[in-house]
Design a protein around this motif. Sequence first.
Motif, short mmCIF file in Angstrom:
data_model
loop_
_atom_site.label_atom_id
_atom_site.label_comp_id
_atom_site.label_asym_id
_atom_site.label_seq_id
_atom_site.Cartn_x
_atom_site.Cartn_y
_atom_site.Cartn_z
N TYR A 113 0.84 -1.19 0.00
CA TYR A 113 0.00 0.00 0.00
C TYR A 113 0.89 1.24 0.00
O TYR A 113 2.05 1.21 0.41
N ALA A 114 0.32 2.34 -0.49
CA ALA A 114 1.06 3.60 -0.61
C ALA A 114 0.48 4.61 0.36
O ALA A 114 -0.72 4.60 0.64
N MET A 115 1.35 5.51 0.85
CA MET A 115 0.90 6.55 1.76
C MET A 115 1.54 7.88 1.39
O MET A 115 2.70 7.92 0.99
N HIS A 116 0.77 8.94 1.50
CA HIS A 116 1.29 10.28 1.27
C HIS A 116 0.78 11.19 2.38
O HIS A 116 -0.40 11.17 2.71
N ASP A 117 1.68 11.98 2.96
CA ASP A 117 1.27 12.97 3.94
C ASP A 117 2.21 14.16 3.86
O ASP A 117 3.08 14.22 2.99
N ALA A 118 2.04 15.09 4.75
CA ALA A 118 2.82 16.33 4.70
C ALA A 118 4.31 16.09 4.89
O ALA A 118 5.13 16.89 4.47
N GLY A 119 4.67 14.97 5.50
CA GLY A 119 6.08 14.70 5.74
C GLY A 119 6.70 13.73 4.76
O GLY A 119 7.86 13.38 4.89
N ALA A 120 5.95 13.27 3.77
CA ALA A 120 6.45 12.23 2.88
C ALA A 120 7.27 12.78 1.73
O ALA A 120 7.86 12.02 0.98
N GLY A 121 7.31 14.10 1.56
CA GLY A 121 8.05 14.66 0.44
C GLY A 121 7.27 14.50 -0.84
O GLY A 121 6.08 14.19 -0.84
N PRO A 122 7.93 14.66 -1.98
CA PRO A 122 7.22 14.65 -3.26
C PRO A 122 6.78 13.26 -3.72
O PRO A 122 6.01 13.14 -4.64
#
Length: 337
Positions: free
Chosen positions: A312-321
């Motif tokens: 699974y993939a995750m994106h948040d404010a700290g994950a960078g681009p």
Amino acid sequence: MMTTRRDFLQTSLLAGGALALPRAMRADPANSSARIVSTWDFGVSANQAAWQVIAKGGSALDAVEAGARWAESELCNPTVGRCGNPDRDGVLTLDASIMDGDGRCGAVAALQDIAHPVSVARRVMERTPHVLLVGEGAQQFAVQQGFPREELLTPEAEKAWREWLKTAQYQPRINAERTKVPGNKENHDTLGILALDAGGRLAGACTTSGMAWKMHGRVGDSPIIGAGLYVDNEVGAATASGVGEEMIRNAASFLVVELMRQGRSPAEACREAIDRVVRKRPEASRTLQVCFLAINKNGDVGAHALHKGFVYAMHDAGAGPHDKLHEAASVYATEQK
């Protein structure tokens, strides 16, 4: 202070540890617990499409629709959207659902010739007194709402179907798409996407073309609220992938959310739901894949699968681009080839 928080988040993401963030400054996505998670490796790009909404201060509901629309039109995968493989009669049908954390939801199933079933599902939620429309009725509603009809079956998908007709054997394989098993593309990889926005609101969406070579009229878990998707702002959200019949039998996504309501972490809830599938059908569980992904209202994320190979993939404010992929823990450690 901002740099310290982001450094901490990136370290936590790489370590696969606890994913909760401070709740301060929640109106600013860059300084909040806003987070998007989605199933499988193509979730990376779906998350990026969804994050564009969150980054502008948009809602979780708008974000998951944007991520699902990306998969339906840009992914060109044999399991989702316009490039999906057809059923055993050569007909491509699409399923989708969308749910807001306040309990509103909509879905469509067995939809033909409409490119964005997730957006039709949202119209069902917002403009009708119903939750689920199917088949010709779903298509009629979509056209009335201004969605154009178009031929979606690609030459590649038709070629794959004609090749399958030579044997016409239907036998789903565990993670067939992930392991590149020739001639065994029955296993589908639903896009399930969950979002927590800067205001603390949750939403989720599922979209799929369903099992390749399925019986005409078969509907899996993706458009079934409580099976393939469930969202509750008071608790969290869950989505599923794999053989949909098992999710339907266990009201699986609802089960995961209810287990979180009882105090389990997302990871614990997903594992307990998987254990229930195994207890009910121990022999079948050896030959099929079932995967759960969940997020709670604090932004903690967890996942579990029957068999190795679910990512699974995750994106948040700290994950960078770029998103990071995580492999979920599994009951059976050896991936079936």
